[in-house]
Motif scaffolding. Structure first.
Motif, mmCIF file in Angstrom:
data_model
loop_
_atom_site.group_PDB
_atom_site.id
_atom_site.type_symbol
_atom_site.label_atom_id
_atom_site.label_comp_id
_atom_site.label_asym_id
_atom_site.label_seq_id
_atom_site.Cartn_x
_atom_site.Cartn_y
_atom_site.Cartn_z
ATOM 1 N N VAL A 31 12.083 72.211 53.107
ATOM 2 C CA VAL A 31 12.397 71.169 52.135
ATOM 3 C C VAL A 31 12.551 69.831 52.850
ATOM 4 O O VAL A 31 13.274 69.720 53.844
ATOM 5 C CB VAL A 31 13.700 71.492 51.380
ATOM 6 C CG1 VAL A 31 14.072 70.351 50.432
ATOM 7 C CG2 VAL A 31 13.574 72.800 50.620
ATOM 8 N N ALA A 32 11.862 68.825 52.351
ATOM 9 C CA ALA A 32 12.001 67.457 52.856
ATOM 10 C C ALA A 32 11.290 66.523 51.888
ATOM 11 O O ALA A 32 10.491 66.961 51.059
ATOM 12 C CB ALA A 32 11.414 67.314 54.261
ATOM 13 N N LYS A 33 11.566 65.233 52.031
ATOM 14 C CA LYS A 33 10.941 64.256 51.135
ATOM 15 C C LYS A 33 9.540 63.868 51.590
ATOM 16 O O LYS A 33 8.735 63.410 50.779
ATOM 17 C CB LYS A 33 11.824 63.001 51.047
ATOM 18 C CG LYS A 33 13.127 63.214 50.312
ATOM 19 C CD LYS A 33 13.895 61.917 50.136
ATOM 20 C CE LYS A 33 14.455 61.393 51.433
ATOM 21 N NZ LYS A 33 15.334 60.211 51.234
ATOM 22 N N THR A 34 9.226 64.030 52.869
ATOM 23 C CA THR A 34 7.974 63.531 53.431
ATOM 24 C C THR A 34 6.903 64.615 53.413
ATOM 25 O O THR A 34 6.906 65.530 54.248
ATOM 26 C CB THR A 34 8.188 63.031 54.873
ATOM 27 O OG1 THR A 34 9.325 62.167 54.913
ATOM 28 C CG2 THR A 34 6.961 62.292 55.372
ATOM 29 N N THR A 35 5.978 64.508 52.482
ATOM 30 C CA THR A 35 4.951 65.535 52.315
ATOM 31 C C THR A 35 4.081 65.671 53.556
ATOM 32 O O THR A 35 3.783 66.779 54.011
ATOM 33 C CB THR A 35 4.074 65.221 51.093
ATOM 34 O OG1 THR A 35 4.907 65.150 49.926
ATOM 35 C CG2 THR A 35 3.015 66.289 50.886
ATOM 36 N N GLY A 36 3.640 64.551 54.116
ATOM 37 C CA GLY A 36 2.772 64.592 55.282
ATOM 38 C C GLY A 36 3.402 65.311 56.457
ATOM 39 O O GLY A 36 2.748 66.118 57.134
#
Length: 211
Positions: A31-36
């Motif tokens: 889980v994290a906000k940064t897709t890349g």
């Protein structure tokens, strides 16, 4: 059956290192906000023969986290491990110059979200699962007002949960990782000589050895 590990804050730093270190033995839910950054993590895990489920979302979005946890239950019927490395690192500032928006983000990201996650994830861990939190004792340090206060409150929540579940499970651990050359630390200590700092990979290996 493959074990499962949920890593909140998995896109970089210690979270990413823990995800990679756990991948040989666990299916990683990242889980994290940064897709890349999550996709790059997935590539590294896959290259080592592991597998991951990517969840690009903000932990402060309670509805999104509820949907994720429901999905974890439906697919795996629970969790073996949760490592919570997500943190909002507000800019350093004197206590009498703290920006109200930065402080609000710190409270939401470091305290409210942690409380909500504990509520959602505890049933997934059950009696035999393991939750891991990470201390960073900056409370009371000059210029660390927003970060130090809310990080201390986050750990206070974890310690209460730890005490409450000591005899029943899940197991709750609170660990103190060494200073690492992460992006968060670079914001706090710009210009620091980083050559003597512990790499996230080494810190992750040491942490898993403790667990």
């Amino acid at each position: 059956m493959t074990k499962t590990a949920l890593i909140t804050g998995a896109s970089r730093g210690l979270g990413a290192a823990l995800a990679e270190a756990l991948a040989p033995t666990h299916h990683i839910i990242a889980v994290a906000k940064t897709t890349g950054a999550l996709e790059e993590l997935d590539d590294r895990i896959t290259a080592k023969g592991g597998s991951a489920t990517l969840a690009p979302m903000d932990i402060t979005n309670a509805d999104a986290m509820a949907t994720l946890c429901r999905g974890i239950f439906d697919r795996w019927n629970g969790l073996d491990l949760w490592c919570h490395t997500a943190i909002h690192a507000a800019p350093l500032a004197p206590a009498d110059h703290i920006d109200s928006k930065d402080f609000s983000k710190s409270v939401t990201g470091n305290i409210t979200a942690t409380s909500t996650l504990i509520t959602y994830i505890s049933p997934l861990l059950g009696q035999s699962g393991h939750a891991v939190f990470f201390e960073d004792p900056q409370a009371g340090t000059k210029f660390f007002g927003s970060y130090g206060a809310t990080k201390a409150a986050q750990i206070a929540l974890a310690k209460s949960w730890q005490a409450e579940t000591a005899n029943t499970g899940p197991k709750v651990s609170i660990l103190s990782p060494p200073p690492m050359p992460t992006a968060t630390r670079a914001r706090f200590y710009p210009g620091e000589d980083r050559t003597g700092l512990t790499t996230p990979a080494k810190a992750a290996a040491d942490i898993l050895a403790q667990l």
